[in-house]
Design a protein around this motif. Structure first.
Motif, PDB file in Angstrom:
ATOM      1  N   MET A  19       1.192  -1.501   0.146  1.00 16.34           N
ATOM      2  CA  MET A  19      -0.069  -0.053   0.088  1.00 16.34           C
ATOM      3  C   MET A  19       1.081   1.304   0.022  1.00 16.34           C
ATOM      4  SD  MET A  19      -3.325   1.244  -0.021  1.00 16.34           S
ATOM      5  CE  MET A  19      -4.106  -0.011   0.171  1.00 16.34           C
ATOM      6  N   PHE A  20       1.632   1.413   1.209  1.00 21.57           N
ATOM      7  CA  PHE A  20       2.844   2.339   0.575  1.00 21.57           C
ATOM      8  C   PHE A  20       3.385   2.264  -0.603  1.00 21.57           C
ATOM      9  CE2 PHE A  20       3.686   0.939   4.908  1.00 21.57           C
ATOM     10  CZ  PHE A  20       3.063   2.201   5.730  1.00 21.57           C
ATOM     11  N   ILE A  21       3.673   1.310  -0.940  1.00 24.59           N
ATOM     12  CA  ILE A  21       4.623   2.179  -2.502  1.00 24.59           C
ATOM     13  C   ILE A  21       2.718   2.140  -4.034  1.00 24.59           C
ATOM     14  CG2 ILE A  21       4.934   0.510  -4.966  1.00 24.59           C
ATOM     15  CD1 ILE A  21       5.566  -1.997  -2.641  1.00 24.59           C
ATOM     16  N   VAL A  22       2.507   1.947  -3.418  1.00 23.69           N
ATOM     17  CA  VAL A  22       0.841   2.133  -4.024  1.00 23.69           C
ATOM     18  C   VAL A  22       0.870   4.012  -3.957  1.00 23.69           C
ATOM     19  CG1 VAL A  22      -1.589   2.193  -4.815  1.00 23.69           C
ATOM     20  CG2 VAL A  22      -0.177   0.157  -4.729  1.00 23.69           C
ATOM     21  N   VAL A  23       0.801   4.402  -2.645  1.00 27.73           N
ATOM     22  CA  VAL A  23       0.741   5.626  -2.583  1.00 27.73           C
ATOM     23  C   VAL A  23       1.825   6.341  -3.229  1.00 27.73           C
ATOM     24  CG1 VAL A  23       0.121   6.927  -0.717  1.00 27.73           C
ATOM     25  CG2 VAL A  23      -0.604   5.052  -0.970  1.00 27.73           C
ATOM     26  N   SER A  24       2.786   5.693  -2.949  1.00 26.59           N
ATOM     27  CA  SER A  24       3.920   6.014  -3.580  1.00 26.59           C
ATOM     28  C   SER A  24       3.772   7.230  -5.239  1.00 26.59           C
ATOM     29  CB  SER A  24       5.028   5.830  -2.683  1.00 26.59           C
ATOM     30  OG  SER A  24       5.673   4.885  -3.538  1.00 26.59           O
ATOM     31  N   LEU A  25       3.491   6.143  -5.743  1.00 20.63           N
ATOM     32  CA  LEU A  25       3.572   6.066  -6.845  1.00 20.63           C
ATOM     33  C   LEU A  25       1.909   7.022  -7.794  1.00 20.63           C
ATOM     34  CD1 LEU A  25       4.049   5.605 -10.023  1.00 20.63           C
ATOM     35  CD2 LEU A  25       2.395   3.498  -9.499  1.00 20.63           C
ATOM     36  N   VAL A  26       0.892   7.064  -6.165  1.00 25.36           N
ATOM     37  CA  VAL A  26      -0.403   7.216  -6.887  1.00 25.36           C
ATOM     38  C   VAL A  26       0.097  10.105  -6.800  1.00 25.36           C
ATOM     39  CG1 VAL A  26      -2.527   7.785  -6.777  1.00 25.36           C
ATOM     40  CG2 VAL A  26      -1.566   6.148  -7.291  1.00 25.36           C
ATOM     41  N   LEU A  27       0.491   9.744  -5.511  1.00 26.95           N
ATOM     42  CA  LEU A  27       0.534  11.117  -5.437  1.00 26.95           C
ATOM     43  C   LEU A  27       1.494  12.346  -6.228  1.00 26.95           C
ATOM     44  CD1 LEU A  27       1.517  10.710  -1.245  1.00 26.95           C
ATOM     45  CD2 LEU A  27      -0.531  11.563  -2.760  1.00 26.95           C
ATOM     46  N   PRO A  28       2.773  11.213  -6.848  1.00 27.89           N
ATOM     47  CA  PRO A  28       3.559  11.871  -7.660  1.00 27.89           C
ATOM     48  C   PRO A  28       2.922  12.321  -8.939  1.00 27.89           C
ATOM     49  CG  PRO A  28       4.654  10.583  -6.792  1.00 27.89           C
ATOM     50  CD  PRO A  28       3.588  10.436  -6.824  1.00 27.89           C
ATOM     51  N   LEU A  29       2.068  10.992  -9.432  1.00 22.48           N
ATOM     52  CA  LEU A  29       0.790  11.229 -10.672  1.00 22.48           C
ATOM     53  C   LEU A  29       0.369  12.146 -10.704  1.00 22.48           C
ATOM     54  CD1 LEU A  29       0.801   7.647 -11.636  1.00 22.48           C
ATOM     55  CD2 LEU A  29       2.305   9.204 -13.130  1.00 22.48           C
ATOM     56  N   LEU A  30      -0.507  12.454  -9.715  1.00 23.27           N
ATOM     57  CA  LEU A  30      -1.520  13.515  -8.706  1.00 23.27           C
ATOM     58  C   LEU A  30      -0.587  14.694  -9.129  1.00 23.27           C
ATOM     59  CD1 LEU A  30      -4.424  14.234  -8.394  1.00 23.27           C
ATOM     60  CD2 LEU A  30      -3.671  13.879  -5.916  1.00 23.27           C
ATOM     61  N   ALA A  49      10.295  13.323  -8.438  1.00 18.29           N
ATOM     62  CA  ALA A  49       8.877  12.869  -7.322  1.00 18.29           C
ATOM     63  C   ALA A  49       8.438  11.611  -7.362  1.00 18.29           C
ATOM     64  CB  ALA A  49       7.616  13.427  -7.889  1.00 18.29           C
ATOM     65  N   PHE A  50       9.412  10.929  -8.400  1.00 17.06           N
ATOM     66  CA  PHE A  50       9.498   9.449  -8.378  1.00 17.06           C
ATOM     67  C   PHE A  50      10.540   8.650  -7.645  1.00 17.06           C
ATOM     68  CE2 PHE A  50       6.190  10.416 -11.507  1.00 17.06           C
ATOM     69  CZ  PHE A  50       5.629   9.616 -11.652  1.00 17.06           C
ATOM     70  N   VAL A  51      11.334   9.683  -7.075  1.00 20.52           N
ATOM     71  CA  VAL A  51      12.970   8.404  -6.479  1.00 20.52           C
ATOM     72  C   VAL A  51      12.377   7.871  -5.364  1.00 20.52           C
ATOM     73  CG1 VAL A  51      14.388   9.400  -5.037  1.00 20.52           C
ATOM     74  CG2 VAL A  51      14.102  10.724  -7.247  1.00 20.52           C
TER      75      VAL A  51
END
Length: 152
Positions: A19-30, A49-51
């Protein structure tokens, strides 16, 4: 003739880490989507932001444990180490350990005490099988079962 190595691999219990990985991907996309409306020239620079996503993905994919010829090897991203099974004095079942090296993704697992006060927290997918394998090599290890929190 060479001595054959016995390698047993134990995957790590991932817990809710995905879930942390998904959130760390969705927030930079947003963030990039919101930037695209007003500041189009900043989009190429926003890939930094993808780092965090790449770092979390590296931890998720690399965490594992190996037992090879009387040694336990652990690895989780840049945290790596090994110790001899013969040096282990105690194995303790804990939730949320407070100290020691922690190459684990889950909050429940086993704390292994070895050497002179060294401690490492591991969270293999099948902890009972992992402990049984370690106890076959060193039956003098004391196992403390089902402790709710660490005493440290």
């Amino acid at each position: 003739m060479t001595k054959s190595k016995t390698i047993r691999k134990y995957p790590a219990n991932k817990g809710n880490y995905f879930m942390f990985i998904v959130v760390s991907l969705v927030l930079p996309l947003l963030y990039m989507w919101l930037l695209s409306f007003q500041f189009k020239e900043l989009i190429p620079y926003s890939f930094i932001a993808f780092v965090p996503f790449l770092f979390l993905l590296w931890i998720y994919c690399s965490t594992s444990y190996h037992i090879t010829n009387g040694q336990i090897y652990y690895r989780s991203a840049f945290v790596r180490g090994a110790f001899a099974i013969s040096d282990i004095t105690e194995i303790e079942w804990v939730n949320r350990p407070k100290d020691g090296v922690r190459p684990a993704l889950a909050s429940t697992g086993i704390a292994i005490h070895y050497g002179q006060g060294n401690r490492v927290f591991l969270a293999p997918m099948q902890p009972k099988y992992f402990v049984k394998t370690v106890l076959k090599s060193n039956p003098a290890i004391v196992v403390t079962r089902k402790r709710i929190t660490s005493q440290y």
